[in-house]
Design an enzyme around this catalytic site. Structure first.
Site, PDB file in Angstrom:
ATOM      1  N   ALA A   1     -17.051 -16.861  29.185  1.00 41.89           N
ATOM      2  CA  ALA A   1     -15.843 -17.699  29.487  1.00 41.89           C
ATOM      3  C   ALA A   1     -16.103 -18.866  29.943  1.00 41.89           C
ATOM      4  O   ALA A   1     -17.084 -19.105  30.961  1.00 41.89           O
ATOM      5  CB  ALA A   1     -14.890 -16.861  30.207  1.00 41.89           C
TER       6      ALA A   1
ATOM      7  N   GLY B   1     -18.301 -13.041  28.896  1.00 41.01           N
ATOM      8  CA  GLY B   1     -17.452 -13.035  27.410  1.00 41.01           C
ATOM      9  C   GLY B   1     -18.109 -13.176  26.428  1.00 41.01           C
ATOM     10  O   GLY B   1     -17.503 -12.521  25.628  1.00 41.01           O
TER      11      GLY B   1
ATOM     12  N   GLU C   1     -19.118  -9.607  25.893  1.00 48.85           N
ATOM     13  CA  GLU C   1     -17.934  -8.933  25.674  1.00 48.85           C
ATOM     14  C   GLU C   1     -17.520  -9.095  24.590  1.00 48.85           C
ATOM     15  O   GLU C   1     -16.854  -8.037  23.878  1.00 48.85           O
ATOM     16  CB  GLU C   1     -16.876  -9.187  26.676  1.00 48.85           C
ATOM     17  CG  GLU C   1     -17.198  -8.634  28.225  1.00 48.85           C
ATOM     18  CD  GLU C   1     -16.679  -9.677  29.290  1.00 48.85           C
ATOM     19  OE1 GLU C   1     -16.244 -10.698  29.185  1.00 48.85           O
ATOM     20  OE2 GLU C   1     -16.030  -8.691  29.974  1.00 48.85           O
TER      21      GLU C   1
ATOM     22  N   GLU D   1     -20.679 -11.605  35.939  1.00 42.95           N
ATOM     23  CA  GLU D   1     -19.633 -12.129  36.704  1.00 42.95           C
ATOM     24  C   GLU D   1     -19.798 -11.808  38.200  1.00 42.95           C
ATOM     25  O   GLU D   1     -19.025 -12.430  38.797  1.00 42.95           O
ATOM     26  CB  GLU D   1     -18.384 -11.248  35.958  1.00 42.95           C
ATOM     27  CG  GLU D   1     -18.034 -11.949  34.594  1.00 42.95           C
ATOM     28  CD  GLU D   1     -18.628 -11.362  33.715  1.00 42.95           C
ATOM     29  OE1 GLU D   1     -19.839 -10.475  33.914  1.00 42.95           O
ATOM     30  OE2 GLU D   1     -18.255 -11.302  32.442  1.00 42.95           O
TER      31      GLU D   1
HETATM   32  N1  CAA Z   1     -18.828 -22.058  31.108  1.00 39.27           N
HETATM   33  C1  CAA Z   1     -18.729 -23.506  31.185  1.00 39.27           C
HETATM   34  N2  CAA Z   1     -19.728 -24.142  30.722  1.00 39.27           N
HETATM   35  C2  CAA Z   1     -20.891 -23.380  30.454  1.00 39.27           C
HETATM   36  C3  CAA Z   1     -20.967 -22.041  30.238  1.00 39.27           C
HETATM   37  C4  CAA Z   1     -19.953 -21.445  30.915  1.00 39.27           C
HETATM   38  N3  CAA Z   1     -19.887 -20.116  30.824  1.00 39.27           N
HETATM   39  N4  CAA Z   1     -22.199 -21.734  30.198  1.00 39.27           N
HETATM   40  C5  CAA Z   1     -22.957 -22.962  30.032  1.00 39.27           C
HETATM   41  N5  CAA Z   1     -22.037 -24.055  30.149  1.00 39.27           N
HETATM   42  C6  CAA Z   1     -22.482 -25.369  29.964  1.00 39.27           C
HETATM   43  C7  CAA Z   1     -23.027 -26.091  31.001  1.00 39.27           C
HETATM   44  O1  CAA Z   1     -22.324 -26.165  32.254  1.00 39.27           O
HETATM   45  C8  CAA Z   1     -23.838 -27.148  30.418  1.00 39.27           C
HETATM   46  O2  CAA Z   1     -22.822 -28.068  30.382  1.00 39.27           O
HETATM   47  P1  CAA Z   1     -23.325 -29.554  30.869  1.00 39.27           P
HETATM   48  O3  CAA Z   1     -24.248 -30.096  29.979  1.00 39.27           O
HETATM   49  O4  CAA Z   1     -22.005 -30.599  30.749  1.00 39.27           O
HETATM   50  O5  CAA Z   1     -23.526 -29.504  32.338  1.00 39.27           O
HETATM   51  C9  CAA Z   1     -24.163 -26.932  29.160  1.00 39.27           C
HETATM   52  O6  CAA Z   1     -23.320 -25.844  28.727  1.00 39.27           O
HETATM   53  C10 CAA Z   1     -25.631 -26.396  28.964  1.00 39.27           C
HETATM   54  O7  CAA Z   1     -25.641 -25.287  30.081  1.00 39.27           O
HETATM   55  P2  CAA Z   1     -26.898 -25.261  31.006  1.00 39.27           P
HETATM   56  O8  CAA Z   1     -27.438 -26.776  31.260  1.00 39.27           O
HETATM   57  O9  CAA Z   1     -26.632 -24.595  32.076  1.00 39.27           O
HETATM   58  O10 CAA Z   1     -28.025 -24.709  29.901  1.00 39.27           O
HETATM   59  P3  CAA Z   1     -29.463 -23.732  30.482  1.00 39.27           P
HETATM   60  O11 CAA Z   1     -30.315 -23.571  29.406  1.00 39.27           O
HETATM   61  O12 CAA Z   1     -30.119 -24.605  31.726  1.00 39.27           O
HETATM   62  O13 CAA Z   1     -28.718 -22.354  30.843  1.00 39.27           O
HETATM   63  C11 CAA Z   1     -27.327 -20.486  30.820  1.00 39.27           C
HETATM   64  C12 CAA Z   1     -28.317 -21.786  29.951  1.00 39.27           C
HETATM   65  C13 CAA Z   1     -28.428 -19.720  31.382  1.00 39.27           C
HETATM   66  C14 CAA Z   1     -26.594 -19.838  29.801  1.00 39.27           C
HETATM   67  C15 CAA Z   1     -26.365 -20.984  31.827  1.00 39.27           C
HETATM   68  O14 CAA Z   1     -25.724 -22.110  30.952  1.00 39.27           O
HETATM   69  C16 CAA Z   1     -25.546 -20.102  32.267  1.00 39.27           C
HETATM   70  O15 CAA Z   1     -25.930 -19.551  33.266  1.00 39.27           O
HETATM   71  N6  CAA Z   1     -24.250 -20.151  31.737  1.00 39.27           N
HETATM   72  C17 CAA Z   1     -23.336 -19.293  32.598  1.00 39.27           C
HETATM   73  C18 CAA Z   1     -23.420 -17.749  32.011  1.00 39.27           C
HETATM   74  C19 CAA Z   1     -22.331 -16.966  32.729  1.00 39.27           C
HETATM   75  O16 CAA Z   1     -22.525 -16.900  33.963  1.00 39.27           O
HETATM   76  N7  CAA Z   1     -21.277 -16.411  32.177  1.00 39.27           N
HETATM   77  C20 CAA Z   1     -20.544 -15.723  32.341  1.00 39.27           C
HETATM   78  C21 CAA Z   1     -19.174 -16.688  32.665  1.00 39.27           C
HETATM   79  S1  CAA Z   1     -17.679 -15.544  33.445  1.00 39.27           S
HETATM   80  C22 CAA Z   1     -17.101 -14.764  32.224  1.00 39.27           C
HETATM   81  O17 CAA Z   1     -17.459 -14.513  31.265  1.00 39.27           O
HETATM   82  C23 CAA Z   1     -15.858 -14.015  32.887  1.00 39.27           C
HETATM   83  C24 CAA Z   1     -15.271 -12.929  31.582  1.00 39.27           C
HETATM   84  O18 CAA Z   1     -15.805 -12.004  31.777  1.00 39.27           O
HETATM   85  C25 CAA Z   1     -14.096 -13.306  31.178  1.00 39.27           C
END
Ligand code: CAA
Length: 258
Positions: free
Chosen positions: A63, A108, A111, A131
């Site tokens: 998400a 998400g 999920e 999360e």
């Molecule tokens: N939300 C918003 N933006 C996201 C995102 C997310 N979940 N995942 C990635 N992005 C964005 C980053 O912010 C980045 O944007 P910018 O270029 O504008 O900075 C872009 O996508 C590329 O991401 P990274 O630079 O971080 O890429 P990476 O290769 O270094 O890392 C990754 C990849 C390991 C997937 C890392 O992006 C990451 O950890 N993302 C978050 C994963 C996460 O925590 N997901 C769970 C979200 S909470 C949820 O889902 C709640 C629920 O159950 C409803």
């Protein structure tokens, strides 16, 4: 639509989550579009659906954290419901849905994949529920579906530790049915979808309903659900053709969804 690509190949539909600048993360607009596109699938014609992410790095990276980080408790609950409603619609979608997980399936994203009937993934896929490391619980069904799909202990370990797992481990614990090189993933998803599409659609849909609804019921009610759906297949043209072909020792004519 801005964030969803919808395509059809014969009687198979493909939905691609297309928000590559955020690794296909799900914000409210993506969820709205996903909800809408499901309504557009022509269920008279389409017999299986594939969901994937755009690019070769990410299925869905979760998400959208930038949308979530300022939410109040009440808004958080509404956001959770938005995701849950769409994913439940997908889970109960009348036709089989295959997740072709082509990279990160985190939060998400994991999920979303778990709301599909079947998951296959590319070798670079990474699954996880990160999360608790962000100060929240999984909120689009992760606390419920992960524990039902793999062992309860393993689901709790993944959620409490927020540790991501690679494709081989996802396969070993039964989260995915198969792991393929990235370039073969869609081909394999399409092959599975067309194997499904060859069978009698009324029977396939009834089987999906029986499995899903039966899993939510006690065994006495579950077998009753099965009996009703089993019965519902009889007198259909496809049942009559399928059985006649067997008895007449010939190949069945293509099923007509009638
Ligand atoms: N939300 C918003 N933006 C996201 C995102 C997310 N979940 N995942 C990635 N992005 C964005 C980053 O912010 C980045 O944007 P910018 O270029 O504008 O900075 C872009 O996508 C590329 O991401 P990274 O630079 O971080 O890429 P990476 O290769 O270094 O890392 C990754 C990849 C390991 C997937 C890392 O992006 C990451 O950890 N993302 C978050 C994963 C996460 O925590 N997901 C769970 C979200 S909470 C949820 O889902 C709640 C629920 O159950 C409803």
């Amino acid at each position: 639509m801005e964030f969803i690509i919808y395509e059809e190949q014969d009687n198979i539909a493909i939905i691609t989550i297309n928000r590559s600048r955020a690794l296909n993360a799900l914000n409210s607009n993506v969820l709205k579009e996903l909800d809408k596109v499901l309504d557009r699938v022509n269920l008279d014609r389409i017999r299986a659906l594939i969901i994937t992410g755009s690019g070769d790095k990410s299925f869905v990276a979760g998400a959208d954290i930038s949308e979530m980080h300022k939410l109040t408790k009440a808004e958080g609950e509404v956001f959770g419901k938005r995701g849950n409603d769409v994913f439940r619609k997908l889970e109960t979608f009348p036709i089989p849905v295959i997740a072709a997980v082509n990279g990160y399936a985190l939060g998400g994203g994991c999920e979303l994949a778990m709301s599909c009937d079947i998951r296959i993934c590319s070798e670079n896929a990474v699954f996880g529920q990160p999360e608790t490391g962000l100060g929240i619980t999984p909120g689009f069904g992760g606390t419920q579906r992960l524990a039902r799909l793999i062992s309860v202990g393993k689901a709790k370990e993944m959620i409490y530790t927020a540790r991501n797992i690679k494709s081989e481990e996802a396969y070993r614990i039964g989260l995915v049915n198969g792991v393929y090189p990235q370039e073969e993933l869609m081909e394999q998803a399409l092959k599975m979808a067309s194997n499904i599409a060859k069978n009698a659609p009324i029977a396939v849909r009834a089987a999906k309903k029986a499995i899903n609804e039966g899993l939510d019921a006690d065994m006495n009610s579950a077998v009753k659900i099965e009996e009703v759906l089993f019965g519902s297949c009889f007198e259909t043209e496809d049942q009559q053709e399928g059985m006649a072909a067997f008895l007449e020792k010939r190949k069945a004519n293509p099923f007509m969804n009638k």
